[in-house]
Design an enzyme around this catalytic site. Structure first.
Site, short mmCIF file in Angstrom:
data_model
loop_
_atom_site.label_atom_id
_atom_site.label_comp_id
_atom_site.label_asym_id
_atom_site.label_seq_id
_atom_site.Cartn_x
_atom_site.Cartn_y
_atom_site.Cartn_z
N ARG A 58 0.56 -0.89 0.34
CA ARG A 58 -0.69 -0.46 0.14
C ARG A 58 0.80 1.03 -0.15
O ARG A 58 2.10 1.22 0.47
CB ARG A 58 -0.86 -0.27 1.02
CG ARG A 58 -0.20 -0.14 2.55
CD ARG A 58 0.00 1.26 3.46
NE ARG A 58 0.91 1.28 4.65
CZ ARG A 58 2.27 1.56 4.31
NH1 ARG A 58 2.22 1.72 3.52
NH2 ARG A 58 2.72 1.37 5.68
N HIS A 65 2.41 8.06 11.21
CA HIS A 65 2.17 7.00 12.48
C HIS A 65 1.19 7.41 12.96
O HIS A 65 1.62 7.97 15.00
CB HIS A 65 3.67 7.69 12.95
CG HIS A 65 5.05 7.26 12.87
ND1 HIS A 65 5.48 6.04 12.84
CD2 HIS A 65 5.51 7.37 11.20
CE1 HIS A 65 6.64 5.68 12.54
NE2 HIS A 65 6.47 6.68 11.55
N ASP A 67 -2.04 5.83 13.01
CA ASP A 67 -2.87 4.67 13.81
C ASP A 67 -2.24 3.91 14.63
O ASP A 67 -3.87 3.40 15.39
CB ASP A 67 -2.04 3.15 12.31
CG ASP A 67 -1.41 2.66 11.92
OD1 ASP A 67 -0.52 3.11 12.92
OD2 ASP A 67 -1.31 1.69 11.28
N GLY A 162 8.27 1.31 3.14
CA GLY A 162 7.36 2.25 3.13
C GLY A 162 5.90 1.39 2.67
O GLY A 162 4.95 1.67 2.91
N ASP A 209 -1.97 -0.93 7.76
CA ASP A 209 -0.99 -2.16 6.43
C ASP A 209 -2.39 -3.54 6.24
O ASP A 209 -2.62 -3.58 4.86
CB ASP A 209 -0.34 -2.41 6.33
CG ASP A 209 1.08 -1.15 6.72
OD1 ASP A 209 0.59 0.54 6.93
OD2 ASP A 209 2.44 -1.90 7.96
N LYS A 253 12.06 -2.15 10.54
CA LYS A 253 12.02 -2.19 11.50
C LYS A 253 11.49 -2.72 12.39
O LYS A 253 12.82 -2.52 13.53
CB LYS A 253 10.19 -1.92 11.08
CG LYS A 253 9.15 -0.49 10.65
CD LYS A 253 7.74 0.00 10.66
CE LYS A 253 7.32 -2.18 10.41
NZ LYS A 253 7.02 -2.34 8.96
P1 ADP Z 1 7.74 -3.20 5.19
O1 ADP Z 1 7.79 -1.49 5.10
O2 ADP Z 1 8.27 -3.37 3.49
O3 ADP Z 1 6.99 -3.34 5.44
P2 ADP Z 1 9.77 -3.81 6.95
O4 ADP Z 1 10.98 -3.78 7.36
O5 ADP Z 1 8.91 -3.84 7.41
O6 ADP Z 1 9.52 -2.73 5.73
O7 ADP Z 1 9.76 -5.22 5.72
C1 ADP Z 1 10.46 -5.79 5.47
C2 ADP Z 1 11.08 -7.37 5.22
O8 ADP Z 1 10.11 -8.31 5.02
C3 ADP Z 1 12.04 -8.42 4.58
O9 ADP Z 1 13.10 -7.85 5.26
C4 ADP Z 1 11.92 -9.44 4.53
O10 ADP Z 1 12.43 -10.12 6.00
C5 ADP Z 1 9.77 -9.30 4.32
N1 ADP Z 1 9.76 -8.95 2.64
C6 ADP Z 1 9.44 -8.02 2.51
N2 ADP Z 1 9.29 -8.59 0.59
C7 ADP Z 1 9.47 -9.97 0.63
C8 ADP Z 1 9.34 -11.05 -0.07
N3 ADP Z 1 9.96 -10.51 -1.56
N4 ADP Z 1 9.99 -12.12 0.06
C9 ADP Z 1 9.78 -12.35 1.30
N5 ADP Z 1 10.01 -11.11 2.94
C10 ADP Z 1 10.01 -10.18 2.09
P1 NG1 Z 2 5.73 0.35 7.71
O1 NG1 Z 2 5.82 1.29 6.50
O2 NG1 Z 2 5.01 -0.73 6.70
O3 NG1 Z 2 6.66 -0.13 7.64
C1 NG1 Z 2 4.49 0.61 9.72
C2 NG1 Z 2 3.73 0.03 10.60
C3 NG1 Z 2 1.62 0.98 9.97
C4 NG1 Z 2 2.51 2.20 10.35
C5 NG1 Z 2 3.00 3.55 9.53
C6 NG1 Z 2 3.53 4.36 9.76
C7 NG1 Z 2 3.74 -2.45 10.87
C8 NG1 Z 2 3.05 -3.13 10.28
N1 NG1 Z 2 3.48 -0.98 9.70
O4 NG1 Z 2 4.06 1.11 8.06
O5 NG1 Z 2 1.03 0.52 10.68
O6 NG1 Z 2 2.37 2.53 11.46
O7 NG1 Z 2 4.58 2.67 9.83
O8 NG1 Z 2 2.22 5.31 9.34
O9 NG1 Z 2 4.35 -1.45 12.25
#
Ligand code: ADP
Ligand code: NG1
Length: 476
Positions: A58, A65, A67, A162, A209, A253
């Site tokens: 999405r 920040h 929700d 993000g 999300d 994160k």
């Molecule tokens: P986002 O903002 O994209 O949610 P996060 O840091 O929360 O970022 O999560 C990213 C993590 O999600 C990656 O380090 C990986 O572990 C997992 N991930 C994302 N895309 C994939 C994918 N295509 N296949 C496997 N794991 C994935």
């Molecule tokens: P992303 O951008 O997917 O890391 C995170 C949080 C959301 C929201 C946003 C900031 C998770 C799974 N997602 O999103 O709930 O707080 O940051 O608006 O923790």
């Protein structure tokens, strides 16, 4: 020829309440990706998958920040998604493989020793979050020693940018588990459940999300409200498009504590504001609760924050004194596993951002609905204000993101901001249709060429987007 009413009703039910769609109805681009994941599944497991699941990433248009503070947000689903191909395998093993094997190596575990390591999160832990959330929801009733699964994953959401790649993976895993074990869960339940189970990875996220990944409908963005979870479709004004540009600074994160630090700071600000307003602090857990219980309109909370909180960071000792807690009570009740080391907290700035950003979300929605000649300009202005607040008050931006926002504005965007958690990742910009081509050319020249190492990422780093649909199960 008029179709019988029963047929029309069946179609309506299918789009509104069930996730299942015939594979033949998948768009052709999607079918290509399904073929890739099917071939990979076949190569690894020697058979075809029983069905496929897709869950989209999405882009959050505004409302960052807030929700997890209880406030409404305004995202839309994007085309990029996580695809899962899956089959029961008759053993007690879960076998996970990923089309991008070099980045995400294969993983196998027995059903009886499932573990999520929040200190060292790996890709398969996100899958296991969705799996565990679903089987726990069903009280493990459906699991036996032959409930093992073969699973192949293919993702096109840029990771740690993000755009919610992790939540798309968690939602896809939860939905795939639901269907594999023939469980019955509504869309709203799945959205809430996936949000809770991603917390097994250690981040104390909000529900935005998962709500959008599961509940999105093509063609509209959604205002998402929490407690209880509800969504409202909002049509975006015509004449402009949202363009995503990836700064290519990655931030995971769960592997860092930035995100949870902000959650903790909001929790502490909540407690101190609640106390100052004479509220029962045990009933108040989010900044929105303070506003509601104290019966103050959200746009007047700025005054309350300025009255009660001071701008200098609070020390741990001072917070303990105000809340009448010992240090160990403070640590166990208010801090999370990766924030126990914290000694200082910026409460004034974080609370101010949350209340002001919450007001911006409602103004954004009203502007979309009222539609006037100046709608696009006003939306753009709100987006740029939101970025400034993320940068200066919430401190969740990054110098490269700030540079990218400025370049987007210079290249013709009416507004631009970071999207998602921040500290890296993507910007979203509102760009008038007639300026999109120049906008893309300018950004490529001024950001991506300058950051030379990013040249190879150009094809996927910057793209216009439109509101897409939510999670789906595809069956033959
Ligand atoms: P986002 O903002 O994209 O949610 P996060 O840091 O929360 O970022 O999560 C990213 C993590 O999600 C990656 O380090 C990986 O572990 C997992 N991930 C994302 N895309 C994939 C994918 N295509 N296949 C496997 N794991 C994935
Ligand atoms: P992303 O951008 O997917 O890391 C995170 C949080 C959301 C929201 C946003 C900031 C998770 C799974 N997602 O999103 O709930 O707080 O940051 O608006 O923790």
């Amino acid at each position: 020829m008029t179709r019988p009413l029963t047929m029309l009703l069946n179609e309506m039910t299918m789009t509104e309440t069930t996730f299942v769609k015939p594979l033949s109805l998948a768009e052709s681009k999607k079918k290509n990706y399904i073929n890739i994941v099917k071939t990979h599944f076949n190569k690894k497991f020697g058979s075809d998958p029983s069905f496929y699941v897709r869950a989209p990433g999405r882009v959050n248009l505004i409302g960052e920040h807030i929700d997890y503070c209880g406030y409404a947000v305004f995202p839309m689903a994007i085309e990029q998604d996580i695809l899962v191909a899956i089959s029961l395998n008759g053993s007690n093993k879960i076998n996970l493989t990923n089309v991008k094997e070099s980045l995400y190596p294969d993983f196998t575990t027995s059903l009886d020793v499932l573990k999520i390591d929040s200190l060292n999160p790996k890709w398969y832990h996100y899958y296991l979050c969705g799996f565990l959330g679903m089987v726990e929801h069903a009280s493990y009733d459906y699991l036996s020693s032959s409930s093992g699964l073969d699973i192949a994953v293919l993702g096109t959401v840029p990771p740690s940018a993000g755009l919610s790649s992790s939540s798309a993976l968690v939602c896809a895993a939860a939905l795939a588990t639901m269907h594999a074990y023939s469980l019955s869960v509504s869309k709203l339940e799945l959205a809430s459940l996936s949000s809770k189970c991603e917390r097994y990875i250690g981040t104390e996220g909000g529900g935005m999300d998962h709500a959008i990944s599961v509940l999105a409908e093509p063609g509209s963005a959604k205002l998402i409200e929490f407690n209880p979870l509800q969504t409202t479709n909002v049509l975006l004004p015509e004449g402009a498009i949202f363009v995503i540009a990836n700064s290519c600074v990655e931030i995971n994160k769960a592997a860092t504590s930035h995100y949870n630090i902000r959650v903790v700071e909001c929790r502490l600000a909540t407690q101190i504001l609640a106390k100052a307003c004479g509220l029962n602090v045990t009933e108040v857990s989010k900044l929105k609760d303070v506003q509601e219980f104290a019966n103050i309109p959200v746009d007047q909370m700025e005054k309350k924050v300025k009255e009660v909180l001071h701008e200098n960071p609070y020390s741990r000792t001072e917070v303990c004194q105000i809340l009448e807690l010992s240090d160990s009570e403070f640590e166990t009740t208010l801090l999370s596993a990766n924030t126990k080391f914290l000694q200082e907290f910026k409460l004034y700035q974080r609370a101010l951002h949350v209340y002001q950003e919450a007001s911006r979300v409602w103004r954004f929605k009203e502007i979309c609905e009222k539609k006037s000649e100046t709608s696009l300009l006003m939306l753009g202005q709100l987006m740029t204000e939101s970025h400034a607040s993320c940068r200066d008050l919430y401190e969740c931006s990054h110098p490269d993101l700030d540079e990218l926002v400025q370049l987007c504005l210079k290249a013709g965007a009416l507004g631009s901001r970071l999207t998602g958690a921040g500290w890296g990742g993507c910007t979203v910009s509102l760009v008038p249709f007639e300026k999109v081509d120049n906008f893309l050319v300018d950004l490529k020249k001024n950001y991506y060429s300058k950051h030379f190492r990013l040249q190879e990422l150009l094809d996927t780093a910057i793209f216009p987007t439109k509101p897409g649909g939510g999670a789906v199960i595809y069956e033959d």
